[in-house]
Design a protein around this motif. Structure first.
Motif, short mmCIF file in Angstrom:
data_model
loop_
_atom_site.label_atom_id
_atom_site.label_comp_id
_atom_site.label_asym_id
_atom_site.label_seq_id
_atom_site.Cartn_x
_atom_site.Cartn_y
_atom_site.Cartn_z
N UNK A 101 21.45 5.69 -37.86
CA UNK A 101 21.62 6.98 -38.52
C UNK A 101 20.36 7.31 -39.32
N UNK A 102 19.67 8.38 -38.95
CA UNK A 102 18.33 8.67 -39.47
C UNK A 102 18.32 9.80 -40.51
N UNK A 103 17.39 9.70 -41.44
CA UNK A 103 17.27 10.64 -42.57
C UNK A 103 16.30 11.77 -42.27
N UNK A 104 16.10 12.65 -43.25
CA UNK A 104 15.19 13.77 -43.13
C UNK A 104 13.79 13.46 -43.63
N UNK A 105 12.91 14.43 -43.56
CA UNK A 105 11.49 14.21 -43.83
C UNK A 105 11.25 13.81 -45.30
N UNK A 191 20.92 11.79 -36.43
CA UNK A 191 20.24 11.96 -37.70
C UNK A 191 20.27 13.38 -38.17
N UNK A 192 19.81 13.58 -39.40
CA UNK A 192 19.77 14.91 -40.00
C UNK A 192 18.34 15.44 -40.04
N UNK A 193 18.18 16.71 -39.74
CA UNK A 193 16.92 17.42 -39.85
C UNK A 193 15.80 16.71 -39.08
N UNK A 194 14.78 16.21 -39.77
CA UNK A 194 13.72 15.48 -39.07
C UNK A 194 14.31 14.31 -38.29
N UNK A 195 15.29 13.63 -38.89
CA UNK A 195 15.95 12.53 -38.20
C UNK A 195 16.77 12.98 -37.01
N UNK A 196 17.24 14.23 -37.04
CA UNK A 196 17.93 14.78 -35.88
C UNK A 196 16.96 14.97 -34.73
N UNK A 197 15.77 15.48 -35.04
CA UNK A 197 14.75 15.61 -34.01
C UNK A 197 14.34 14.26 -33.45
N UNK A 198 14.15 13.28 -34.33
CA UNK A 198 13.84 11.93 -33.88
C UNK A 198 14.94 11.39 -32.96
N UNK A 199 16.18 11.59 -33.35
CA UNK A 199 17.30 11.06 -32.57
C UNK A 199 17.35 11.67 -31.18
N UNK A 200 17.14 12.97 -31.08
CA UNK A 200 17.11 13.62 -29.77
C UNK A 200 15.92 13.13 -28.95
N UNK A 201 14.76 13.04 -29.60
CA UNK A 201 13.56 12.58 -28.89
C UNK A 201 13.71 11.15 -28.39
N UNK A 202 14.12 10.26 -29.28
CA UNK A 202 14.19 8.84 -28.94
C UNK A 202 15.40 8.52 -28.07
N UNK A 203 16.53 9.14 -28.41
CA UNK A 203 17.75 8.84 -27.67
C UNK A 203 17.70 9.33 -26.23
N UNK A 204 17.31 10.58 -26.05
CA UNK A 204 17.21 11.13 -24.70
C UNK A 204 15.98 10.58 -23.98
N UNK A 205 15.00 10.14 -24.73
CA UNK A 205 13.80 9.55 -24.13
C UNK A 205 13.98 8.11 -23.70
N UNK A 206 15.06 7.50 -24.14
CA UNK A 206 15.33 6.10 -23.79
C UNK A 206 16.81 5.95 -23.43
N UNK A 207 17.16 6.54 -22.31
CA UNK A 207 18.54 6.51 -21.86
C UNK A 207 19.01 5.11 -21.50
N UNK A 208 18.06 4.19 -21.35
CA UNK A 208 18.42 2.79 -21.12
C UNK A 208 18.79 2.08 -22.40
N UNK A 209 18.55 2.72 -23.55
CA UNK A 209 18.79 2.10 -24.85
C UNK A 209 19.96 2.73 -25.61
N UNK A 210 20.16 4.04 -25.42
CA UNK A 210 21.18 4.76 -26.20
C UNK A 210 22.08 5.56 -25.27
N UNK A 211 23.38 5.34 -25.41
CA UNK A 211 24.35 6.10 -24.62
C UNK A 211 24.86 7.33 -25.36
#
Length: 298
Positions: A101-105, A191-211
């Motif tokens: 769970x990720x935080x903001x900037x 995550x929220x705000x900046x962390x939301x962007x990170x979560x979408x970037x990292x999660x969808x960018x690593x479908x082998x790691x996050x369902x």
């Protein structure tokens, strides 16, 4: 990576509404809501209000606990911190799924405590609406001095660099330290705000790691939909949940709505809830956590 850093730098200069620093730390009034939201023609999913008291402590149920842990990061060559939530009746001999769970900037590994995730999760688990899980709340600013001080917008590259820290350092540390599942079916990120962007970037960018992937009021560091989902059929196959929420009065709605529109056009399952009269704050983010936590690991 160069393109990602460039996008982050442009977003940093272009808007000061990317995320919310910790309360009591000089957060500007109205941050995250400058002018009317840019509109995209998108079909929102139905909003269902959370029940009264979902974020209020109950005296009659078992309680989880927090622990601040330290781990060595090869990415930054420093010792870094993360807050870990353990569910009620935590048993070190039992395996648990893990939710990052990720935080903001403007925050760090402590920011989410404003959103009382321990209380929300304790209540959900007591009501059997969520499975017992470990929640890891890291510092998403991967640089040697990772404190949220000074001009927090100047360190945007460190938020992109956190992708390496998360995958190479933090996740292996959690798996080595605690009795957790190590497959993607038992790993979520939001995550929220900046962390939301990170979560979408990292999660969808690593479908082998996050369902399971979630974004709450995701900021302009969110990649373009075509970058997030370059292989539509593979995303349909590998992603179990793509869930977003943003306030109707939050000008950052654009980042979530463009992804929702792309997903709808291409038949990718995706949820986007527009929180009525919602702004860029923990009212929306607590609602996001409450709902997202009920949908994962099931």
């Amino acid at each position: 990576m160069k393109k990602t850093l460039f996008m982050l730098a442009v977003a940093t200069v272009a808007t000061v509404a990317m995320a919310q620093p910790p309360m009591g730390a000089g957060r500007p009034a109205g941050m995250g809501r400058m002018g009317a939201p840019e509109q995209i023609d998108v079909k929102f999913n139905d909003y269902v209000a959370a029940p009264a008291g979902f974020d209020q402590e109950r005296g009659s149920i078992d309680k989880g606990s927090y622990q601040v842990v330290e781990y060595y990061s090869t990415t930054t060559d420093t010792t870094r911190k993360a807050t870990v939530y353990f569910p009620p009746k935590y048993n070190k001999n039992k395996k648990y799924p893990v939710f990052y769970l990720l935080h903001g900037i403007g925050g760090d590994h402590m920011e989410w405590r404003q959103g009382v995730p321990n209380i929300i999760m304790d209540n959900l688990i007591a009501d059997k609406k969520a499975v017992p899980m470990i929640i890891v709340m890291p510092n998403g600013r991967a640089q040697k001095d990772d404190r949220p001080i000074g001009n927090v917008y100047a360190g945007s590259a460190a938020f992109a660099n956190f992708e390496k820290d998360l995958l190479i350092d933090l996740i292996p540390f959690i798996q080595k330290t605690y009795n957790v599942y190590t497959d993607k079916a038992h790993r979520a990120i939001a995550g929220l705000s900046m962390g939301g962007g990170q979560s979408l970037n990292f999660g969808l960018g690593h479908l082998d790691m996050f369902a399971y992937v979630g974004g709450f009021s995701s900021a302009p560091n969110t990649k373009q939909p075509e970058e997030l989902i370059p292989n539509i059929e593979n995303t349909k196959k590998e992603n179990k949940l793509l869930w977003m929420v943003c306030g109707s009065r939050d000008n950052l709605m654009y980042n979530s709505s463009r992804l929702k529109a792309f997903c709808d056009k291409n038949g990718v399952p995706c949820t986007l809830i527009q929180y009525p009269e919602g702004e860029h704050n923990f009212v929306v983010w607590k609602y996001g956590l409450y709902n997202f936590a009920q949908l994962i690991f099931k």
